[in-house]
Every structure is written in structure tokens, then in C-alpha cells.
Design an enzyme around this catalytic site. Structure first.
Site, PDB file in Angstrom:
ATOM      1  N   ASP A  56      16.162 -23.961  -8.209  1.00 19.71           N
ATOM      2  CA  ASP A  56      15.735 -22.994  -7.209  1.00 19.71           C
ATOM      3  C   ASP A  56      14.296 -22.538  -7.440  1.00 19.71           C
ATOM      4  OD1 ASP A  56      16.454 -21.740  -9.568  1.00 19.71           O
ATOM      5  OD2 ASP A  56      18.180 -20.716  -8.717  1.00 19.71           O
ATOM      6  N   ASP A  84      32.025 -28.695  -5.354  1.00 26.65           N
ATOM      7  CA  ASP A  84      31.643 -29.779  -6.264  1.00 26.65           C
ATOM      8  C   ASP A  84      32.750 -30.113  -7.257  1.00 26.65           C
ATOM      9  OD1 ASP A  84      29.287 -30.892  -5.465  1.00 26.65           O
ATOM     10  OD2 ASP A  84      28.173 -30.357  -7.267  1.00 26.65           O
TER      11      ASP A  84
END
Length: 713
Positions: free
Chosen positions: A460, A148
Site C-alpha cells: 500500500d 484468499d
């Protein structure tokens, strides 16, 4: 708790795993019930003896009542982690008997990195090399690195790693070494003449010297370009099979098109190791980023990987690891498959979560990094109620579940293997690039009903909760040899910032539509609901803890008692609850493999987190809900100064950068020290020691403990 009697299993011989209830559950339930009775008596005492209007200490007393109500409520939530513990064992030999290599599912492995400055490329490629070296058919493994930070330095390091893999993977499999991260392996075997090689053959000792030399040459090249911060034309020319043209003058980290390159393809000649065996597929991905599109942090990166990998390899199983979490156990995939491929229960299991462990944790774990109680006790408790949380790393998922498959429905895998065989690498890359573009998710279900959920720093946890709320179960696998090892923070500021991010994200979940209190109501078991809530309510603990840390000590100065006298029978529940709770905490910590000093360090960090990390997380969450601020994803640094590392290894507290959090800690320590000295002076001057200890023993004890625990300050 030890493992006890095995759960009912209709066909033990056929099952690929066994589940055992924690031994001593009934004894603990009786013990826990006695603590609850003591808590109720304390509440009754507080309500029965509230000072009358106008009396000194009335509002302080009411504040303590509120704090004790919260502590009691939160203690009840944490009992879900201990009430029904479950332990798992896998039978990998049965897996091998039932499935040959050709029948095993393909596994796609996602490694995520975001910043080459705080996540050094050499560390990242060590993780990549470790997962490429699993004891698993290489042709069924595909490894994807999501960058990223879109760094050409990380890309260069990955190309270097792909060349080294041709030597490293055959070496790992020939000599069955552990761990399979080169840096960790060579660190554990400092030289080929070390004691670990006495039993080894001359052939392995010679191979060790050769492979270590190849690795060090590669590491030197990577560290050189990392230190310079850029690649020279000579560096690029050495790898002319790959293009560096993406990193031109128009490139920026937050504004660039998709960069996707298949670095190793087993169909081609460069996809073979030095022995001629197929290597795992290796892919580099930097998804497209544009200023006008929200990139959704790690969740966005993971969803891009899910889409891109579906076009290239489409493995049935997905493993995701953080870039610092190298595999420490080459059998981990087979451990996970024992659950997912089990004929009796496997169809109910959506993901298998392994604990997060750290290689650099010291003997007495100065900062409580190892989360020892969570991994050794609490997650086993959650497993007994339907499965643990998804914690973002070291987790094996079913691809179809992440892609939106509902529980109870059949899922037909989209077979792309034949098409892939006919397509060239460049054609595959071009098709897959579209799936990592910013516009790909527009007006889609990604981030809502497909992939990881958006809108929270701890994506998550809500993803796991959403999966379990559909009826799926998860499994906690905690083998003797840790499956993954990472890098823990080495300074106090890093630890507090990390816990601030976790607790802020968890509280946002509690106050969002995904709250376990209402979103999961009647969808998961009550025990699992309580377990989730205990983590989601980390942050509000700051209020009661801060109150308890300041007010009783301040009231020492004017000799106002806020607890029962020594001669009063009401002191018994206070003494019992405190003694029982902390004695059990110590026993639990020692049972988990800790030390007495390690437990004391954990109590200190417990206080520091609650009075700083959780406080700032609580404030930021409220401001976020009011629209004043936005949530941000903070990456914990994985590289440290050499001096800091030395102090960390010697277990000397390192505070790191200046932070407002330290102001709170300093004020807390100073006020308690001042109050204690004030009382001591009054006792010496007034010579009324007996009266002070008779009327305010609990306050003196609390103040003294707070001083001792703050000694590093």
C-alpha cells in the site's frame, strides 16, 4: 494544534470542502528550532570531549555519539509531520445540492480476507453488511469479498449475510442508525429496553427486537459451521441456488481455480430487500492459485478485484477495507466525494485516506494500538505537504488512477452498463473469472504500472508513493465520528509481530527502487519526502535505542561517567532537550484525546518496538537483500481467547506465545535492574552518595526510567 485561519479559497461557496492550517505553527517552529539548537550543542559536546586513546569509556563515548547523531537526524525527519499541519472539513449539504442520486458516481467496495481461522467469517460478514448499508443509493454500490483463503465457510457466511441484508439495510436506512455493523450496533444497544431506546418510538423498539432475533439466528448458524470447520449437506442444501461444487476433493487452499459468484444482482428478484428496493451488488471472489505462480499476497488480491469489478460494475470510485474494519460512519462515502468531486481541486486528488481506529482500545491503551499521535497529528502534517500515505484500508481511490492513468491526462471511462444489462449473471461470471486467473497478469503491467505494486509486504505504501510521484495529491479526512473501526491486537506478541511486519516492509521500501530518498526526488515536496522517510526508517532505530538502553547502565557498575556532571553547564542542553521533547510529547498525546497513563504505556511500547520488532525487522531486511530469506506476509489474528480478552479489558499485559523478542526484553530489564542495584549497593556501602549523583546523574536517571518502564516484565 487547533484549526486556524482558512487557506485562500477563490470560491468558498462553491467548494465542497475547506482546508485550515494548524494554529500555532509559528510558535511550534520556534520551539522546534530551540530543540534543534540543543541537539547541535549535544553533538558538539560529544565531539569536543571524546576520551583520549586508552581511557576507559572511549568506545562507549563514541557509540553514544553515533546514537545521538542518529536520534537527532531522525528527530529532524519527524518534524515534517508537525511543521505544516492541515485540517479538512467537508460540506456534504453542498454535495447533495449539487448532485442528485442519479448523478453520483458508482462505488465499488473491496473487502479482503485470507484465513477463516484468524479472521472469523462472522466478523467478515459484519464488515460486509456495514458497507452494504451506507447512506448512498444502493443501485450505485457494489461490494466484493476477496477470500484468499478460498473457504467454503466464508462463502456460506456471505450467502447467509445476503439474506439478512434484505432486512438489515431497510432497517438501517429507516431509523438512520449508527454504526451499521450488526454486531457493533447490538453490542451498543444491549437490549430494546436500554436507555438508548427511551426516546425511540414503540415501532423502532419492536423492529429492534425482530431484527436482533434474525441476526442472532444467522450468527448461530455461522458460528456452528465455523466451530465444526466444515459444512454439512444440510447446510449446503438450504442454499441450493449457489454452488458449493468448487470445494471438491481436488481443492486445496493454495491450488484451485477461480471461484466467482455474484450472490446479489439488483436486476433479479433476489436483488431486492423486503421493501422491494434494490440491494447493492454482492460478489464473492477467490482468485485462482497455483503452486508455480507467486500470488503476491494482498496486492495480488486487490489487483484481481480491480480487474473483475471492471467487468461487473466498473465503479468510478473504489473503497478498500480490511475484513475487520467495519464502517462506523454511514456518511463516509459522501465525505470522500466532497474531495473527489470538488470542481476546483478534485481533479488533482487521487485518493482520500481515512485513519485506522479500533473499537476495542481501552482507556489507557495498554499496547499503544490506537496510533493516536499518527492519526491525530502526523497525518495532518503530511496532508500539508501533498497528502498522507496510502495505508491499505479505509481509502477511497479513483479507479482510473489505480488502473494506470497518468496525472494531467484525460481518461474516458469504458462504459459497460448496456452490455451488462444484456448479459446473464452466469455470462458475467464466466467473463470475469478469466480476469482472476494466474495467467492474466503474465507479461502485463499489473503490479508495475497498473494496480497495487508488487515486491513488498507493505504494498500500500509504495502504491501511494508511486501515485503521488506522478503529480497526484491525496487527502486526509479525519471526521469527528471515526469512519472505520477495527480490531486491535490484544497481546504483546501480536503487537510486536504486527510492527515487525510494518517496519520490515517500510525499510525494504527505503532500500528499494521506490525509496522516497531517490524515487520521489523532485517529484513530491521535500516535506513529504521527509515524512515518508521517517516511517521507512523505523527499523534502524533499533541500533541506537539498544545501545542507549544497555551501555550507559553497564558503565554505571564501574563508575564511568558518560554524561556531563550536575555542576557542568554542558548538562543544560541534555536536560532541556529531554524535558522539552517529552513534555511536548505528553501535551500532544493529551491533546489527541489520550491520558497520562496512556502516554506512559505508549512510551513503553515505543521502547519494546524499537528493541525487538525493529531489530528483527532490520535483521530480516538485511537477510532478504542478501538473498538468504524471502519476505512473508503475516496476518494479525482477529480472534482472541476469552481469558486474554478479559485481561486486555483490565489493562493487564498479556505476553501470548513464547517469542525470542521477549528474551531481549527480559535481558534488557534484568541488566538495568542489576546495574541499578549494584550502584545502590556501592552508594550504601561506600557512603559516597554525593559523588555518584554529581558525576553520573543522567546514567542513574536513564537506568531508573528503564526499570520503571519494564515493571510489567
Amino acid at each position: 494544534m487547533r484549526m486556524g485561519k482558512m487557506e485562500n479559497n477563490n470560491d468558498e461557496k462553491m467548494s465542497l470542502f475547506e482546508s485550515k492550517k494548524g494554529r500555532g505553527r509559528m510558535i511550534y517552529r520556534v520551539f522546534g528550532s530551540s530543540i534543534f539548537v540543543g541537539i547541535c550543542v549535544i553533538w558538539f559536546y560529544r565531539l569536543s570531549f571524546i576520551p583520549k586513546q586508552g581511557q576507559i569509556g572511549r568506545w562507549a563515548w563514541i557509540g553514544l555519539l553515533a546514537a545521538e547523531l542518529w536520534f537527532g537526524f531522525y528527530w529532524i525527519l519527524t518534524q515534517s509531520h508537525r511543521w505544516n499541519q492541515l485540517y479538512r472539513n467537508t460540506f456534504k449539504d453542498k454535495l447533495s445540492q449539487r448532485f442528485d442520486d442519479s448523478e453520483l458516481p458508482c462505488v465499488d467496495i473491496f473487502v479482503c480476507t485470507a484465513d477463516p481461522t484468524i479472521e472469523p467469517p462472522l466478523m467478515v460478514i459484519n464488515t460486509v453488511l456495514s458497507v452494504m448499508s451506507y447512506d448512498y443509493p444502493s443501485e450505485k454500490l457494489s461490494v466484493y469479498l476477496s477470500d484468499d483463503g478460498a473457504s467454503d465457510l466464508t462463502f456460506y457466511a456471505l450467502i447467509e449475510a445476503s439474506n439478512f441484508a434484505k432486512h438489515w439495510i431497510p432497517y438501517c436506512k429507516k431509523y438512520q442508525i449508527e454504526p451499521r455493523s450488526p454486531a457493533a450496533y447490538f453490542k451498543s444497544n444491549i437490549s430494546s429496553s436500554s436507555s438508548s431506546f427511551i426516546k425511540d418510538s414503540h415501532d423502532q423498539a419492536r423492529a429492534f427486537v425482530i431484527i436482533k432475533e434474525i441476526y442472532e439466528e444467522m450468527a448461530t448458524r455461522i458460528e456452528k459451521v465455523t466451530k465444526w470447520g466444515q459444512l454439512s449437506e444440510e447446510d449446503k442444501s438450504k442454499h441450493n441456488a449457489f454452488t458449493f461444487s468448487h470445494w471438491d476433493s481436488s481443492w486445496s487452499r493454495s491450488n484451485h481455480h477461480t471461484i466467482l459468484q455474484i450472490i446479489i444482482d439488483g436486476r433479479e428478484q433476489n436483488g431486492k430487500d423486503v421493501g422491494g428496493c434494490t440491494l447493492p451488488t454482492l460478489v464473492y471472489l477467490a482468485r485462482e492459485k497455483r503452486p508455480q505462480f507467486h500470488h503476491n499476497f494482498k496486492a495480488g488480491a486487490m489487483n484481481a478485484l480491480i480487474r473483475v469489478s471492471s467487468e461487473i460494475s466498473n465503479g468510478e470510485i473504489i473503497l478498500n477495507v480490511d475484513c475487520d474494519m467495519y464502517t462506523n460512519n454511514s456518511q463516509s462515502i459522501k465525505d470522500a466525494l466532497c474531495f473527489l468531486l470538488d470542481e476546483e481541486q478534485g481533479h488533482e486528488i487521487a485518493y482520500v485516506q481515512f485513519p485506522q481506529k479500533f473499537e476495542n482500545v481501552t482507556k489507557n491503551d495498554l499496547y499503544g494500538n490506537d496510533l493516536r499521535t499518527i492519526s491525530s497529528v502526523e497525518f495532518h502534517g503530511l496532508d500539508g505537504y501533498g497528502g498522507p500515505l496510502y495505508i491499505g484500508s479505509g481509502c477511497f481511490h479513483r479507479r482510473d488512477v489505480l488502473s494506470g492513468r497518468k496525472f494531467g491526462t484525460k481518461f474516458e471511462k469504458e462504459e459497460k452498463k448496456e452490455n451488462r444489462e444484456r448479459e446473464s449473471v452466469r455470462e458475467l461470471e464466466e467473463k470475469a473469472k478469466e480476469l482472476a486467473s494466474c495467467s492474466c497478469e503474465k507479461n502485463s503491467l499489473w503490479g508495475k504500472e497498473m494496480g497495487l505494486k508488487y515486491g513488498c509486504p507493505v504494498e500500500d505504501v509504495i502504491t501511494g508513493l508511486s501515485i503521488q510521484s506522478q503529480g497526484w495529491k491525496s487527502v486526509y479526512c479525519n471526521p469527528t465520528r471515526p469512519a472505520f473501526l477495527g480490531v486491535a491486537p490484544t497481546s504483546l506478541d501480536q503487537v510486536l509481530v504486527q510492527h515487525k511486519r510494518w517496519s520490515e516492509g517500510d525499510l525494504l521500501i527505503m532500500l528499494s527502487k521506490y525509496s522516497p530518498a531517490w524515487y520521489a526526488y523532485n517529484k513530491i515536496s521535500l516535506g513529504l519526502q521527509l515524512g515518508y522517510s521517517a516511517y521507512c526508517l523505523w527499523a534502524p532505530n533499533c541500533l541506537a535505542t539498544l545501545y542507549y538502553s544497555f551501555i550507559p547502565s553497564l558503565y554505571l557498575l564501574n563508575a564511568t561517567p558518560l554524561f556531563p556532571k550536575v555542576s557542568s553547564p554542558w548538562i543544560i542542553p541534555f536536560v532541556y532537550v529531554i524535558f522539552a521533547k517529552y513534555t511536548y510529547s505528553l501535551v500532544e498525546f493529551l491533546w489527541s484525546g489520550g491520558t497520562v497513563l496512556g502516554w506512559w504505556n505508549e512510551q513503553r511500547i515505543w521502547l519494546y518496538k524499537r528493541t525487538t520488532s525493529y531489530l528483527f525487522a532490520f535483521i530480516d531486511t538485511i537477510l532478504n537483500l542478501l538473498g538468504v530469506t524471502n519476505s512473508a506476509f503475516v496476518i494479525t489474528a482477529k480472534v482472541t481467547d476469552e481469558d486474554v480478552s478479559e485481561r486486555f479489558e483490565k489493562e493487564i499485559m498479556e505476553f501470548g506465545t513464547t517469542s525470542p523478542m521477549f528474551t531481549i526484553l527480559a535481558v534488557l530489564a534484568t541488566i538495568n535492574l542489576f546495574c541499578f542495584i549494584g550502584v545502590a549497593k556501592e552508594v550504601v556501602v561506600g557512603k559516597d552518595i554525593a559523588r555518584v549523583f554529581e558525576t553520573m546523574p543522567m546514567q542513574i536517571l536513564l537506568c531508573g526510567v528503564l526499570i520503571l518502564i519494564n515493571l510489567p516484565l
